[in-house]
Design an enzyme around this catalytic site. Structure first.
Site, PDB file in Angstrom:
ATOM      1  CD  GLU A  42       5.643  -2.917 -16.879  1.00  0.00           C
ATOM      2  OE1 GLU A  42       5.686  -4.077 -16.433  1.00  0.00           O
ATOM      3  OE2 GLU A  42       4.969  -2.590 -17.861  1.00  0.00           O
TER       4      GLU A  42
HETATM    5  C1  LIG Z   1       1.656   6.787 -14.267  1.00  0.00           C
HETATM    6  C2  LIG Z   1       1.344   5.375 -13.948  1.00  0.00           C
HETATM    7  C3  LIG Z   1       1.089   4.486 -14.977  1.00  0.00           C
HETATM    8  C4  LIG Z   1       0.732   3.173 -14.703  1.00  0.00           C
HETATM    9  N1  LIG Z   1       0.362   2.331 -15.721  1.00  0.00           N
HETATM   10  C5  LIG Z   1      -0.186   1.134 -15.429  1.00  0.00           C
HETATM   11  C6  LIG Z   1      -0.752   0.308 -16.454  1.00  0.00           C
HETATM   12  O1  LIG Z   1      -0.732   0.657 -17.643  1.00  0.00           O
HETATM   13  N2  LIG Z   1      -1.342  -0.861 -16.102  1.00  0.00           N
HETATM   14  C7  LIG Z   1      -1.404  -1.280 -14.816  1.00  0.00           C
HETATM   15  O2  LIG Z   1      -1.951  -2.325 -14.562  1.00  0.00           O
HETATM   16  N3  LIG Z   1      -0.874  -0.522 -13.809  1.00  0.00           N
HETATM   17  C8  LIG Z   1      -0.284   0.663 -14.086  1.00  0.00           C
HETATM   18  N4  LIG Z   1       0.243   1.449 -13.078  1.00  0.00           N
HETATM   19  C9  LIG Z   1       0.158   0.991 -11.714  1.00  0.00           C
HETATM   20  C10 LIG Z   1       1.500   0.602 -11.139  1.00  0.00           C
HETATM   21  O3  LIG Z   1       1.953  -0.589 -11.709  1.00  0.00           O
HETATM   22  C11 LIG Z   1       1.305   0.545  -9.626  1.00  0.00           C
HETATM   23  O4  LIG Z   1       1.200   1.877  -9.176  1.00  0.00           O
HETATM   24  C12 LIG Z   1       2.428  -0.175  -8.929  1.00  0.00           C
HETATM   25  O5  LIG Z   1       2.389  -1.535  -9.247  1.00  0.00           O
HETATM   26  C13 LIG Z   1       2.359  -0.014  -7.405  1.00  0.00           C
HETATM   27  O6  LIG Z   1       1.082  -0.290  -6.928  1.00  0.00           O
HETATM   28  P1  LIG Z   1       0.358   0.760  -5.963  1.00  0.00           P
HETATM   29  O7  LIG Z   1       0.386   2.072  -6.624  1.00  0.00           O
HETATM   30  O8  LIG Z   1      -0.959   0.201  -5.593  1.00  0.00           O
HETATM   31  O9  LIG Z   1       1.288   0.847  -4.705  1.00  0.00           O
HETATM   32  P2  LIG Z   1       1.317  -0.155  -3.464  1.00  0.00           P
HETATM   33  O10 LIG Z   1       1.314  -1.556  -3.950  1.00  0.00           O
HETATM   34  O11 LIG Z   1       0.283   0.244  -2.488  1.00  0.00           O
HETATM   35  O12 LIG Z   1       2.758   0.156  -2.878  1.00  0.00           O
HETATM   36  C14 LIG Z   1       3.043   1.329  -2.116  1.00  0.00           C
HETATM   37  C15 LIG Z   1       4.444   1.192  -1.525  1.00  0.00           C
HETATM   38  O13 LIG Z   1       4.506   0.037  -0.696  1.00  0.00           O
HETATM   39  C16 LIG Z   1       5.540  -0.825  -1.123  1.00  0.00           C
HETATM   40  N5  LIG Z   1       5.126  -2.219  -0.980  1.00  0.00           N
HETATM   41  C17 LIG Z   1       3.953  -2.764  -1.358  1.00  0.00           C
HETATM   42  N6  LIG Z   1       3.942  -4.065  -1.070  1.00  0.00           N
HETATM   43  C18 LIG Z   1       5.131  -4.366  -0.528  1.00  0.00           C
HETATM   44  C19 LIG Z   1       5.733  -5.550  -0.027  1.00  0.00           C
HETATM   45  N7  LIG Z   1       5.110  -6.717  -0.086  1.00  0.00           N
HETATM   46  N8  LIG Z   1       6.978  -5.477   0.479  1.00  0.00           N
HETATM   47  C20 LIG Z   1       7.648  -4.300   0.503  1.00  0.00           C
HETATM   48  N9  LIG Z   1       7.125  -3.144   0.043  1.00  0.00           N
HETATM   49  C21 LIG Z   1       5.883  -3.174  -0.463  1.00  0.00           C
HETATM   50  C22 LIG Z   1       5.798  -0.492  -2.580  1.00  0.00           C
HETATM   51  O14 LIG Z   1       7.105  -0.826  -2.980  1.00  0.00           O
HETATM   52  C23 LIG Z   1       5.522   1.012  -2.585  1.00  0.00           C
HETATM   53  O15 LIG Z   1       6.676   1.693  -2.203  1.00  0.00           O
HETATM   54  C24 LIG Z   1       0.670   2.745 -13.354  1.00  0.00           C
HETATM   55  C25 LIG Z   1       0.988   3.624 -12.325  1.00  0.00           C
HETATM   56  C26 LIG Z   1       1.309   4.923 -12.599  1.00  0.00           C
HETATM   57  C27 LIG Z   1       1.596   5.860 -11.469  1.00  0.00           C
END
Ligand SMILES: Cc1cc2nc3c(=O)[nH]c(=O)nc-3n(C[C@H](O)[C@H](O)[C@H](O)COP(=O)(O)OP(=O)(O)OC[C@H]3O[C@@H](n4cnc5c(N)ncnc54)[C@H](O)[C@@H]3O)c2cc1C
Length: 596
Positions: free
Chosen positions: A437
């Site tokens: 989220e």
């Molecule tokens: C168990 C679980 C359940 C989930 N359920 C859902 C769901 O039901 N529906 C859904 O759509 N998604 C879901 N997600 C996905 C979740 O919302 C994403 O994992 C989350 O939004 C982060 O995206 P990412 O994993 O691609 O990480 P990334 O976006 O790659 O981020 C990795 C790191 O980089 C940092 N970062 C990225 N961009 C920036 C920036 N611009 N500035 C500073 N820091 C940055 C982040 O804060 C993080 O620390 C789920 C994830 C998990 C693990």
């Protein structure tokens, strides 16, 4: 039996601090009173204790399986879902005509918190279904509502929120899932989504995915993103199930926690035949999703708070019953060991937990009341304040909840580290909350880069007005005066820091001012929760100081001590954080990749 919550604390927060009983002044809630509220909460507590808590550990150990054709979950999950639905808890906030109870968000959050404490994995399914149904209810066409909502309200359909893709997480503006317009007004969806919670399961007859996708030929970035109802099985207009839609489960993900909720990789349109139905207008998908995210984010914060709360109660119980060691001054090896709760360091860890989790719960309930005042009473100021606070409500409990669980493990010592005790699972479950989220980092950018300055900064003014009212009331109570004075100094520091960062943002130093946004989020979170601690302390004095009940006096003393702990111990970092922020400290931003 699992310790879900301190009932006296919940009742104190609902009625003495947030005056839930006065919500029936709002016409939508006029049929309710304290008796009906308590009735719903008791029902929720019974179902959480009888049908959710008992399989929390089993669902963690036996995570859902996919045999290449279908998914299987342990049978207790479906049984819990059944009882949850039968009690009317899937759509309690909706109108009577939609089969709801017109229950205030404040009371609904109290109920949801009990399920998050009992079994966050199984509670994930109804949480997601409500969120998806709320989006369709708010923005869907009459036909879409008629087709999909009855099943989502009666529990035969569940829902998901499908935003994330394998290559696109935080930066949703880059997402690539396509929506190809068809002559009949529907769309064909094509693409892959990842981490979709509840994306497949064997609990409901159908699953309604809300998919963010880009209409072919539309603009790039956020403006090109639209939202589509994409069911697993097509649904006939009378609500009966039609043929299978082209949504395939590519696989299940294996997680650290929340293992009872399936986490899926979903392929849409592998056979070029995945039907999707546009919600509202093209290009507005993210705004629809985010409108509902405010509430979903309160839900995530509440999860962080309540898993933290569960761990706190478990570690408190353990500490009261574990004999070990003696006081430093007692050198008599033949004397009886004391229970570890007698050791000051253990008290420190319990006090920290108490201050984080009770403060976090207060924050989430406060935000839920703002939802009621905004949506049901039409009070725009409450909506503006909620907009400002949403990143804090999502993030403080998500960050400090796992910290509380970490301390709970420490209180148990070796027992905390083994799976026979529940606190290690609490920690693993809770560790998700700062990630989904909108990650902690993304929330901090949202707060400092956007939310503070919306409505010409009115949200912050509204917050300050509330804080100052609390401080004026608390100053009347002699025992709270020193805490109010300490808090006021730190509040001046927060105000100064905010103004300085605002000036930097205005003069174009955007990257520099936002570089340490996570510090600002933490600072703001601690100050907001510090305010709520003073509010709780003041209300506890007003409610209980004249009581002759020992239970009331003990409760009051505990609230005052935890307030003192939070203000004197946890706010200690404020000035240091403010200094790093206002000086635009570049220690992190100037670090080069090859220096690591
Ligand atoms: C168990 C679980 C359940 C989930 N359920 C859902 C769901 O039901 N529906 C859904 O759509 N998604 C879901 N997600 C996905 C979740 O919302 C994403 O994992 C989350 O939004 C982060 O995206 P990412 O994993 O691609 O990480 P990334 O976006 O790659 O981020 C990795 C790191 O980089 C940092 N970062 C990225 N961009 C920036 C920036 N611009 N500035 C500073 N820091 C940055 C982040 O804060 C993080 O620390 C789920 C994830 C998990 C693990």
């Amino acid at each position: 039996m699992a310790h879900l919550i301190n009932d006296k604390d919940l009742s104190f927060l609902l009625y003495d601090v947030f005056e839930a009983h006065k919500l029936n002044d709002i016409p939508r809630y006029q049929d309710h009173d304290r008796t009906t509220f308590d009735g719903v909460i008791q029902t929720a507590k019974r179902i959480a204790a009888d049908y959710f808590a008992p399989h929390n550990s089993k669902a963690d150990e036996h995570e859902p399986k996919f045999d290449g054709t279908s998914v299987s979950t342990i049978p207790e999950v479906k049984e819990a879902w059944k009882h949850f639905v039968e009690a009317g808890l899937l759509n309690p906030r909706h109108s009577y005509e939609d089969g709801g109870m017109q229950l205030p968000a404040l009371i609904h959050s109290a109920c949801s918190g009990l399920f998050a404490s009992a079994n966050p994995g199984t509670a994930g399914y109804p949480f997601l279904t409500s969120a998806a149904a709320n989006v369709i209810h708010a923005f869907g066409s009459a036909e879409q509502k008629e087709t999909f909502l009855p099943g989502m309200f009666n529990g035969s359909f569940s829902g998901t929120m499908a935003l994330t893709e394998p290559d696109v997480g935080s930066s949703l503006g880059d997402l690539t899932t396509k929506a190809i317009p068809q002559e009949d007004g529907t769309y064909k969806i094509k693409g892959q989504k990842m981490y979709i919670s509840g994306g497949d399961q064997d609990i409901t007859d159908n699953i309604i995915h809300l998919v963010l996708a880009r209409v072919e030929g539309g603009p790039s970035g956020v403006k090109g993103i639209s939202l589509f109802i994409t069911p697993k099985f097509l649904v006939n207009q009378d609500g009966s199930l039609g043929s299978r839609n082209d949504v395939q489960l590519a696989g299940l993900l294996h997680k650290m926690g929340y293992r009872g909720t399936t986490s899926t990789v979903l392929s849409f349109g592998e056979q070029d035949n995945c039907a999707g139905y546009l919600i509202g207008e093209e290009g507005k998908g993210l705004s629809y999703m985010f409108k509902m995210m405010n509430e979903a984010r309160i839900g995530v914060g509440l999860g962080g708070a309540m898993i933290g709360y569960r761990g706190y109660l478990e570690s408190l119980d353990y500490a009261k019953n574990r004999p070990q060691g003696r006081k430093p001054t007692n050198k008599d090896q033949n004397s009886k060991p004391v229970n570890i709760i007698e050791h000051t360091d253990v008290k420190r860890m319990l006090l920290a937990q108490k201050s984080y989790v009770e403060g976090s719960l207060a924050l989430c309930l406060f935000a839920s009341k703002l939802v009621d005042l905004d949506e049901a009473a039409g009070d725009q100021d409450s909506g503006i304040l909620l907009d400002l606070l949403t990143p804090v409500v999502k993030s403080f409990p998500s960050y400090y909840g796992p910290k509380a669980n970490d301390l709970a493990i420490q209180v148990l010592g070796g027992a905390g580290y083994i799976r026979e005790y529940p606190v290690e699972q609490c920690y693993r479950d809770n560790r998700l909350n700062p990630i989904h989220e909108g990650t902690h980092g993304i929330q901090s950018l949202d707060l400092l880069g956007r939310k503070l300055w919306m409505h010409n900064g009115k949200g912050l003014q509204l917050l300050m007005a509330k804080v100052n009212t609390t401080l004026a009331n608390a100053k009347e109570i002699a025992s709270l005066q020193p805490l109010v004075e300490t808090y006021q100094k730190k509040l001046a520091t927060l105000t100064q820091t905010t103004m300085t960062l605002g000036q930097h943002l205005q003069t174009g130093k955007v990257d520099e001012a936002l570089a340490n946004s996570a510090l600002y989020l933490d600072l703001m979170g601690k100050m907001v929760v510090g305010w709520l601690w003073i509010e709780m302390a003041q209300k506890a004095v007003a409610t209980f100081s004249d009581s002759e009940s020992e239970e009331d006096q003990t409760f009051l003393a505990g609230k005052l001590q935890a307030c003192k702990y939070f203000i004197d111990w946890e706010l200690g970092e404020v000035e240091h954080q403010a200094k790093l922020l206002t000086s635009l400290d570049d220690t992190c931003s100037s670090m080069k990749q090859d220096w690591f």
